[in-house]
Design a protein around this motif. Structure first.
Motif, short mmCIF file in Angstrom:
data_model
loop_
_atom_site.label_atom_id
_atom_site.label_comp_id
_atom_site.label_asym_id
_atom_site.label_seq_id
_atom_site.Cartn_x
_atom_site.Cartn_y
_atom_site.Cartn_z
N ALA A 286 0.43 -0.89 -0.67
CA ALA A 286 0.22 0.20 0.09
C ALA A 286 0.62 0.93 0.00
O ALA A 286 0.50 2.23 -0.68
N ARG A 287 1.88 1.01 0.64
CA ARG A 287 2.89 3.15 1.02
C ARG A 287 3.54 2.12 -0.59
O ARG A 287 3.43 3.86 -1.07
N ASP A 288 3.96 1.57 -0.94
CA ASP A 288 4.50 1.93 -2.70
C ASP A 288 3.65 2.18 -3.50
O ASP A 288 4.11 3.21 -4.37
N ARG A 289 2.16 1.60 -3.24
CA ARG A 289 1.19 2.26 -4.81
C ARG A 289 0.96 3.74 -3.97
O ARG A 289 0.44 4.36 -5.49
N ALA A 290 0.77 4.23 -2.60
CA ALA A 290 0.53 5.47 -2.91
C ALA A 290 1.64 6.36 -3.34
O ALA A 290 1.43 7.35 -3.42
N THR A 291 2.91 5.95 -3.10
CA THR A 291 4.37 6.52 -3.39
C THR A 291 4.52 6.38 -5.16
O THR A 291 4.71 7.93 -5.42
N ALA A 292 4.48 5.85 -5.54
CA ALA A 292 3.75 5.83 -7.28
C ALA A 292 2.69 6.60 -7.15
O ALA A 292 3.21 7.14 -8.86
N GLU A 293 1.49 6.90 -7.17
CA GLU A 293 0.81 7.68 -7.67
C GLU A 293 1.19 8.95 -7.31
O GLU A 293 0.84 10.08 -7.77
N TYR A 294 1.66 9.22 -6.18
CA TYR A 294 2.11 10.61 -5.88
C TYR A 294 3.28 10.95 -7.09
O TYR A 294 3.59 12.10 -7.46
N LEU A 295 4.59 9.81 -6.87
CA LEU A 295 5.65 10.65 -7.91
C LEU A 295 3.94 10.52 -9.21
O LEU A 295 4.76 11.39 -10.11
N GLU A 296 3.40 9.54 -9.09
CA GLU A 296 3.11 10.85 -10.72
C GLU A 296 2.23 11.36 -10.78
O GLU A 296 2.23 12.11 -11.78
N SER A 297 2.09 11.92 -10.25
CA SER A 297 0.77 13.02 -9.68
C SER A 297 2.12 14.28 -9.65
O SER A 297 1.78 15.01 -10.59
N LEU A 298 2.97 14.50 -9.74
CA LEU A 298 4.20 15.20 -9.23
C LEU A 298 4.48 15.40 -10.89
O LEU A 298 4.96 15.74 -11.94
N ARG A 299 4.56 13.55 -11.74
CA ARG A 299 4.69 14.41 -13.16
C ARG A 299 3.89 14.78 -13.83
O ARG A 299 4.26 15.08 -14.79
N ASP A 300 2.68 14.02 -13.75
CA ASP A 300 1.56 15.01 -14.22
C ASP A 300 1.42 16.69 -14.43
O ASP A 300 1.46 17.02 -15.16
N ARG A 301 1.92 17.03 -12.93
CA ARG A 301 1.69 18.58 -12.09
C ARG A 301 2.92 18.65 -13.56
O ARG A 301 3.29 19.58 -14.14
N GLU A 302 4.20 18.32 -13.86
CA GLU A 302 5.63 18.92 -14.71
C GLU A 302 4.90 18.93 -15.71
O GLU A 302 5.40 19.96 -16.09
N ASP A 303 4.61 18.25 -16.08
CA ASP A 303 4.09 18.20 -17.63
C ASP A 303 2.85 19.04 -17.73
O ASP A 303 3.07 20.04 -18.80
N GLY A 304 1.91 19.30 -16.59
CA GLY A 304 1.55 20.32 -17.30
C GLY A 304 1.90 21.87 -17.56
O GLY A 304 1.57 22.76 -18.23
N ASP A 305 2.50 22.18 -16.28
CA ASP A 305 3.87 23.06 -16.00
C ASP A 305 4.25 23.19 -17.31
O ASP A 305 4.65 24.40 -18.25
N ASN A 306 5.02 21.86 -18.38
CA ASN A 306 5.56 22.24 -19.26
C ASN A 306 5.22 23.09 -20.23
O ASN A 306 5.46 23.53 -20.97
N SER A 307 4.06 22.55 -20.56
CA SER A 307 3.41 22.45 -21.97
C SER A 307 2.79 24.07 -21.89
O SER A 307 2.48 24.46 -22.67
N GLU A 308 2.34 24.50 -20.25
CA GLU A 308 2.29 25.73 -20.11
C GLU A 308 3.16 26.84 -20.55
O GLU A 308 2.54 27.80 -21.84
N GLU A 309 3.99 26.09 -20.21
CA GLU A 309 5.29 27.25 -20.74
C GLU A 309 5.59 26.84 -22.16
O GLU A 309 6.01 27.76 -22.80
N MET A 310 5.37 26.02 -22.97
CA MET A 310 5.35 25.70 -24.35
C MET A 310 4.09 26.96 -25.20
O MET A 310 4.16 27.50 -26.63
N GLU A 311 3.07 26.80 -24.52
CA GLU A 311 1.89 27.74 -24.87
C GLU A 311 2.58 28.81 -24.67
O GLU A 311 2.22 29.65 -26.36
N GLU A 312 2.63 29.55 -24.10
CA GLU A 312 2.96 30.74 -23.88
C GLU A 312 4.59 31.29 -24.69
O GLU A 312 4.38 32.36 -25.18
N GLU A 313 5.18 30.32 -24.63
CA GLU A 313 6.67 30.72 -25.96
C GLU A 313 5.59 31.13 -27.77
O GLU A 313 6.78 31.92 -27.61
N GLN A 314 5.25 30.24 -27.61
CA GLN A 314 4.60 30.00 -28.77
C GLN A 314 4.03 31.47 -29.28
O GLN A 314 3.19 31.94 -29.89
N LYS A 315 3.64 32.13 -28.26
CA LYS A 315 2.17 33.45 -28.37
C LYS A 315 3.52 34.41 -28.89
O LYS A 315 4.24 34.79 -28.73
#
Length: 92
Positions: free
Chosen positions: A63-92
């Motif tokens: 259960a602890r390993d699953r929670a850690t994996a979910e947390y790391l995935e959420s960090l990755r998703d958040r980071e990917d979201g931030d990167n896509s926003e930066e790319m959209e701003e650069e394109q403008k």
């Protein structure tokens, strides 16, 4: 007598813990009397008794390993979201 780990003992139910302590006491007495032939089956009974607690400990680890994996995935998703926003701003 071989004791189980503190983590396993912490996951024993009250009934299991009482039985565990009684078996350890009997086994220790038998070893003190050099009755290793009788202490062996007592140790085997202890090994059987603690199996459910070992499984509970493994489940907690999974259960602890699953929670850690979910947390790391959420960090990755958040980071990917931030990167896509930066790319959209650069394109403008």
């Amino acid at each position: 007598m071989r004791h189980c780990s503190v983590q396993v003992r912490g996951l024993l139910t009250r009934e299991e813990l009482d039985r565990y302590n009684a078996l350890i006491e009997v086994g220790t007495y038998l070893e003190d009397q050099s009755r290793y032939d009788l202490a062996y089956p007592v140790q085997k009974e202890i090994d059987l008794l603690i199996q459910p607690a070992i499984e509970r400990l493994k489940d907690k680890g999974r259960a602890r390993d699953r929670a850690t994996a979910e947390y790391l995935e959420s960090l990755r998703d958040r980071e990917d979201g931030d990167n896509s926003e930066e790319m959209e701003e650069e394109q403008k």
